[in-house]
Design a protein around this motif. Structure first.
Motif, short mmCIF file in Angstrom:
data_model
loop_
_atom_site.label_atom_id
_atom_site.label_comp_id
_atom_site.label_asym_id
_atom_site.label_seq_id
_atom_site.Cartn_x
_atom_site.Cartn_y
_atom_site.Cartn_z
N PRO A 1 15.59 -3.82 -11.15
CA PRO A 1 16.56 -3.85 -12.23
C PRO A 1 17.75 -4.75 -11.91
N MET A 2 18.11 -5.61 -12.85
CA MET A 2 19.26 -6.51 -12.69
C MET A 2 19.09 -7.45 -11.50
N GLY A 3 17.85 -7.59 -11.02
CA GLY A 3 17.60 -8.50 -9.92
C GLY A 3 18.09 -8.03 -8.57
N GLN A 4 18.48 -6.76 -8.45
CA GLN A 4 19.00 -6.23 -7.20
C GLN A 4 17.96 -5.34 -6.53
N PRO A 5 17.39 -5.77 -5.39
CA PRO A 5 16.38 -4.94 -4.70
C PRO A 5 16.94 -3.58 -4.32
N LEU A 6 16.15 -2.56 -4.54
CA LEU A 6 16.57 -1.19 -4.25
C LEU A 6 15.52 -0.52 -3.37
N LEU A 7 15.99 0.30 -2.41
CA LEU A 7 15.10 1.06 -1.54
C LEU A 7 15.45 2.54 -1.62
N PRO A 8 14.43 3.40 -1.70
CA PRO A 8 13.01 3.06 -1.72
C PRO A 8 12.58 2.42 -3.04
N TRP B 1 1.79 -0.20 3.80
CA TRP B 1 3.10 -0.62 3.30
C TRP B 1 4.08 0.53 3.48
N SER B 2 5.08 0.35 4.31
CA SER B 2 6.05 1.41 4.55
C SER B 2 6.98 1.57 3.35
N PRO B 3 7.12 2.77 2.82
CA PRO B 3 8.04 2.97 1.68
C PRO B 3 9.50 2.81 2.07
N ALA B 4 9.79 2.74 3.37
CA ALA B 4 11.17 2.61 3.82
C ALA B 4 11.67 1.17 3.78
N GLY B 5 10.75 0.20 3.65
CA GLY B 5 11.15 -1.20 3.69
C GLY B 5 10.81 -1.93 2.41
N ALA B 6 11.17 -3.20 2.37
CA ALA B 6 10.84 -4.04 1.22
C ALA B 6 9.33 -4.19 1.12
N MET B 7 8.81 -4.21 -0.09
CA MET B 7 7.37 -4.30 -0.30
C MET B 7 6.86 -5.72 -0.04
N PRO B 8 5.72 -5.85 0.62
CA PRO B 8 5.15 -7.19 0.84
C PRO B 8 4.91 -7.96 -0.46
N ILE C 1 10.11 2.66 -5.37
CA ILE C 1 9.05 3.58 -5.79
C ILE C 1 7.96 2.90 -6.61
N PRO C 2 8.29 2.13 -7.67
CA PRO C 2 7.20 1.59 -8.49
C PRO C 2 6.28 0.64 -7.74
N ASN C 3 6.83 -0.23 -6.92
CA ASN C 3 5.98 -1.20 -6.23
C ASN C 3 5.23 -0.59 -5.06
N TRP C 4 5.86 0.36 -4.37
CA TRP C 4 5.12 1.07 -3.33
C TRP C 4 3.98 1.88 -3.96
N SER C 5 4.26 2.53 -5.08
CA SER C 5 3.24 3.33 -5.76
C SER C 5 2.11 2.46 -6.30
N TRP C 6 2.45 1.26 -6.74
CA TRP C 6 1.44 0.30 -7.20
C TRP C 6 0.41 0.05 -6.11
N HIS C 7 0.89 -0.16 -4.90
CA HIS C 7 -0.05 -0.35 -3.78
C HIS C 7 -0.77 0.96 -3.45
N GLU C 8 -0.05 2.06 -3.45
CA GLU C 8 -0.65 3.34 -3.05
C GLU C 8 -1.77 3.76 -3.98
N TYR C 9 -1.67 3.38 -5.26
CA TYR C 9 -2.75 3.65 -6.20
C TYR C 9 -4.07 3.09 -5.68
N GLY C 10 -4.00 1.91 -5.09
CA GLY C 10 -5.21 1.30 -4.58
C GLY C 10 -5.90 2.13 -3.54
N MET C 11 -5.13 2.79 -2.69
CA MET C 11 -5.74 3.60 -1.64
C MET C 11 -6.18 4.97 -2.14
N ARG C 12 -5.52 5.48 -3.14
CA ARG C 12 -5.89 6.79 -3.69
C ARG C 12 -7.08 6.70 -4.65
#
Length: 298
Positions: free
Chosen positions: A57-64, A43-50, A66-77
């Protein structure tokens, strides 16, 4: 819609009810072949998470993100290594559905899967639907090359990201040398699919005993994989007395690999292993067995 040779989805295989097929026979008159698919994705941290566990927050997607990318990254670590322990301690091997690019992003995890003798299966080059890939042929080629370079062997199987296929994907996979796919979740036994070059085998996969559906989509309790997995196995085991069945268990490190779910996966394995007449195989082993069996007529 149809492929270049005019194949619609229904043209890929004949409709044949499971009780009207030539008899299949597992070694030792086993009833069920169970395979585990461990999905490892980049999952690239530069793009929207799968997928996301925390809405923006407030329903507005933000990049990067961090929380959702980190959620996935926990699985690999962390989570992946729980899978490795759960499987290896029970002398089980998984089928490793891996993005081609993940071989460089997560080399230690991929090396652990390779050294454990897992069956590597192509899972796209990056985690992106096949419909959004600019050049599918190149992505398939690059995925096969990455796995071949890492393991010394070309993958025999393929699971598209999100199980997505365009009308041409199956043809391109067969032409690239892929022998089996896991995208077609339509049966409890392997079936052959037509392509413009040669048949390709669909090994039974699942969107039901799959932690993306259970945990991320349906948001079921942590023990759902055990409760649903036992019910799935029990019925297949019962029916397998007449004709063998295949059961898939599909897991992702960031979902079932977390502390509050891993014990239920372990309990499911122990429950299944407590039964006679079960073979615990990889996708490639199911393919090799199916090739020895009488085939359904076209």
């Amino acid at each position: 819609m149809t492929s270049e040779l005019g194949y619609s989805l229904r043209d890929r295989l004949a409709y044949q009810p499971i009780h009207e097929r030539p008899g299949l026979k597992l070694p030792g008159d086993a009833r069920v072949a169970v395979w585990t698919i461990v999905n490892v994705e980049n999952w690239s941290p530069a793009g929207a998470m799968p997928r996301a566990v925390l809405p923006p927050p407030m329903g507005q997607p933000l990049l990067p993100d961090i929380p959702n990318w980190s959620w996935h990254e926990y699985g690999m670590r962390v989570g992946f290594w729980r899978f490795l322990e759960a499987l290896s301690s029970r002398n089980l091997k998984a089928t490793f559905a891996v993005n081609g690019s993940a071989c460089k992003v997560y080399p230690q995890a991929c090396a652990a899967a390779r050294d454990a003798g897992w069956d590597f299966m192509g899972h796209g080059f990056i985690q992106r639907p096949m419909h959004k890939v600019d050049d599918q042929k190149a992505a398939i080629r690059d995925t096969i090359a990455a796995i071949s370079d890492f393991t010394g062997h070309a993958p025999r199987g393929w699971e598209s990201p999100g199980l997505t296929e365009t009308d041409e994907t199956l043809d391109l996979l067969a032409e690239a040398g892929i022998e089996y796919v896991a995208d077609w979740v339509l049966d409890d036994q392997p079936v052959e699919l037509k392509t413009r070059s040669r048949p390709i085998v669909s090994v039974p996969y699942t969107v039901e005993i799959n932690d993306v559906v259970m945990s991320a989509v349906q948001q079921q309790p942590s023990d759902e994989i055990l409760r649903r997995g036992k019910d799935q196995f029990d019925r297949l085991y019962l029916e397998g007395a007449k004709a063998p069945r295949v059961m898939a268990i599909s897991i992702h490190p960031y979902l079932t690999g977390v502390p509050h779910r891993i014990k239920y996966l372990e309990a499911l394995y122990d429950y299944i292993l407590g039964h006679e007449g079960v073979v615990m195989w990889t996708g490639a082993e199911i393919l090799d067995w199916y090739k020895t069996q009488p085939k359904a007529s076209a």
